[in-house]
Write an enzyme that holds these catalytic residues in place. Sequence first.
Site, PDB file in Angstrom:
ATOM      1  N   CYS A 264       1.093 -10.223  15.646  1.00 50.41           N
ATOM      2  CA  CYS A 264       0.498  -8.932  15.292  1.00 50.41           C
ATOM      3  C   CYS A 264      -0.415  -8.967  14.073  1.00 50.41           C
ATOM      4  O   CYS A 264      -1.599  -8.664  14.190  1.00 50.41           O
ATOM      5  CB  CYS A 264       1.609  -7.914  15.077  1.00 50.41           C
ATOM      6  SG  CYS A 264       2.650  -7.764  16.535  1.00 50.41           S
TER       7      CYS A 264
HETATM    8  C1  UGA Z   1       4.774  -6.231  12.661  1.00 47.89           C
HETATM    9  C2  UGA Z   1       5.047  -4.861  12.022  1.00 47.89           C
HETATM   10  O1  UGA Z   1       6.046  -4.975  11.013  1.00 47.89           O
HETATM   11  C3  UGA Z   1       5.490  -3.836  13.076  1.00 47.89           C
HETATM   12  O2  UGA Z   1       5.629  -2.550  12.467  1.00 47.89           O
HETATM   13  C4  UGA Z   1       4.412  -3.771  14.177  1.00 47.89           C
HETATM   14  O3  UGA Z   1       4.781  -2.863  15.205  1.00 47.89           O
HETATM   15  C5  UGA Z   1       4.240  -5.144  14.777  1.00 47.89           C
HETATM   16  O4  UGA Z   1       3.835  -6.067  13.734  1.00 47.89           O
HETATM   17  C6  UGA Z   1       3.175  -5.042  15.838  1.00 47.89           C
HETATM   18  O5  UGA Z   1       2.016  -4.791  15.516  1.00 47.89           O
HETATM   19  O6  UGA Z   1       3.519  -5.052  17.042  1.00 47.89           O
HETATM   20  P1  UGA Z   1       6.319  -8.295  13.418  1.00 47.89           P
HETATM   21  O7  UGA Z   1       5.030  -9.043  13.601  1.00 47.89           O
HETATM   22  O8  UGA Z   1       7.330  -8.342  14.490  1.00 47.89           O
HETATM   23  O9  UGA Z   1       6.023  -6.720  13.156  1.00 47.89           O
HETATM   24  O10 UGA Z   1       6.995  -8.906  12.125  1.00 47.89           O
HETATM   25  P2  UGA Z   1       7.199  -8.522  10.578  1.00 47.89           P
HETATM   26  O11 UGA Z   1       8.646  -8.380  10.338  1.00 47.89           O
HETATM   27  O12 UGA Z   1       6.323  -7.413  10.180  1.00 47.89           O
HETATM   28  O13 UGA Z   1       6.705  -9.874   9.866  1.00 47.89           O
HETATM   29  C7  UGA Z   1       5.378 -10.385  10.036  1.00 47.89           C
HETATM   30  C8  UGA Z   1       5.160 -11.603   9.169  1.00 47.89           C
HETATM   31  O14 UGA Z   1       5.082 -11.248   7.797  1.00 47.89           O
HETATM   32  C9  UGA Z   1       6.259 -12.668   9.252  1.00 47.89           C
HETATM   33  O15 UGA Z   1       5.650 -13.945   9.336  1.00 47.89           O
HETATM   34  C10 UGA Z   1       7.007 -12.543   7.958  1.00 47.89           C
HETATM   35  O16 UGA Z   1       7.576 -13.756   7.508  1.00 47.89           O
HETATM   36  C11 UGA Z   1       5.899 -12.116   7.015  1.00 47.89           C
HETATM   37  N1  UGA Z   1       6.376 -11.368   5.832  1.00 47.89           N
HETATM   38  C12 UGA Z   1       6.959 -10.147   5.986  1.00 47.89           C
HETATM   39  C13 UGA Z   1       6.187 -11.906   4.565  1.00 47.89           C
HETATM   40  O17 UGA Z   1       5.643 -13.015   4.401  1.00 47.89           O
HETATM   41  N2  UGA Z   1       6.619 -11.174   3.469  1.00 47.89           N
HETATM   42  C14 UGA Z   1       7.187  -9.954   3.601  1.00 47.89           C
HETATM   43  O18 UGA Z   1       7.546  -9.342   2.562  1.00 47.89           O
HETATM   44  C15 UGA Z   1       7.390  -9.416   4.879  1.00 47.89           C
END
Ligand code: UGA
Length: 439
Positions: A264
Amino acid sequence: MGFVGLVTASCFADRGFKVIGSTLDEEAVKLINQGLSPFYERELDPILKRAVQNGNLKATLSNEEAVLNSDISFISVGTPMREDKSIDLSYIENSSKEIGRALKNKDSYHLVVDRSTVVPGTTRNIIGKNVETESGKIMGKNFGLCMQPEFLREGNSVYDTLHPNRIVIGELDKRSGDLLESVWKSFYGDAHIPLLRINIESAEMVKYANNCLLATKISFANEISRICEILPNMDIKQVMEGIGLDDRISPKFLNAGAGFGGSCFPKDVNAILAFAREHHVNPKLLSTVLEVNDDQADHLVNLAENLVGDFKNKKISILGLSFKPGTDDIREASSIRVINELIKRGADRIIGYDPHVDGVTEKYLKKNIEYAQSAEEALKDAECAFLITEWDEFKSLTPEDFKRLMKTPNLIDGRRIYPYKQFHKELLFRAIGRNDNKK
Ligand code: UGA
């Protein structure tokens, strides 16, 4: 019937709605109709099973069957990234045409709702227009149109469906919005979920702006983490804790680390950048968000190089391959960027381990690597280890484990899961956002 479609369909059916899910994937239809999910998503299996057993959910290969036997069609198809990083709308084109063809044979009013992430203008100008052209009907008269962005996190999508923090409905007209609102109101019953009704193009943009801001928060934390590495004691975790207490900022999505990945954030930031540039707008902040993210992998490898020197002939282990814990998805994962950078700098003995990923598809990597069946096996005789995905099982590893297993206990903590002071004292240790080695 991907993870958004199947999770939404199963939750609807479990709450008594009649749902027909259509997909072009024959194998998926067979599995779903047996109550089995074609992919792993936490908490989905029992809901899907109940939904099929109670007769409320049925999968089919026929879009026509789905449209003719329902009042509302939710489009939840993939909108992947093209080679040039812009959005690929071919599944949107196909599904909207199919809905249109089916609607030709239907007399009653039908509502079409897009849940897929699409660049602004797509719902009205592609989906709406395709349905009109193929059905010979008129949007706003014979059929309604809405765009409802989804905010589901992979691995938490069941929870997020049942307990959303808001519902955003982009509506073509009042009738379309009223119908969609009534469906969600009856789905959530007494639970008070904030619901916003806006126009379609704004709703399309809400989805991008939302993901772009979350990605920006992460890149912001990563940028500040580099400043924190200038002086001893400055620690990104403490700094982000400090600013996270400001309720205008919130502590969420401020974890500095190996950078964001997944299907995403990288895709959506790239897609809206491409869309803006196509229209002669140059979003400087967003291109920097991606740059900062890419830099994190190089930076982790720099930290390792300072400790290890030349990577050649040294066993290097990668702990964690998936883009985040709780999923087996490796799309755009930081592990891939780190591994490719290591290969570029001459590493020839890389071994990866992830509790849910067997291996990384060769097309993502500059060269094949080896895979271990356990963290112990990955660490055995290694001269450098990278912690890339913060799976729980890695959190319990102690400095003694690294010393006992590795040839030289050089450890790079790419997610700040280990207590800095203790690990720094006992190992050759580097971590994102803190550097007590500087004088
Ligand atoms: C993300 C959004 O959080 C959802 O709200 C959205 O619906 C979704 O994309 C989408 O567009 O369908 P997702 O990709 O499943 O969800 O995962 P996240 O939990 O958001 O994490 C994304 C990335 O960011 C991961 O690689 C995670 O390790 C990284 N991350 C997250 C960080 O490096 N630091 C943080 O503080 C949080």
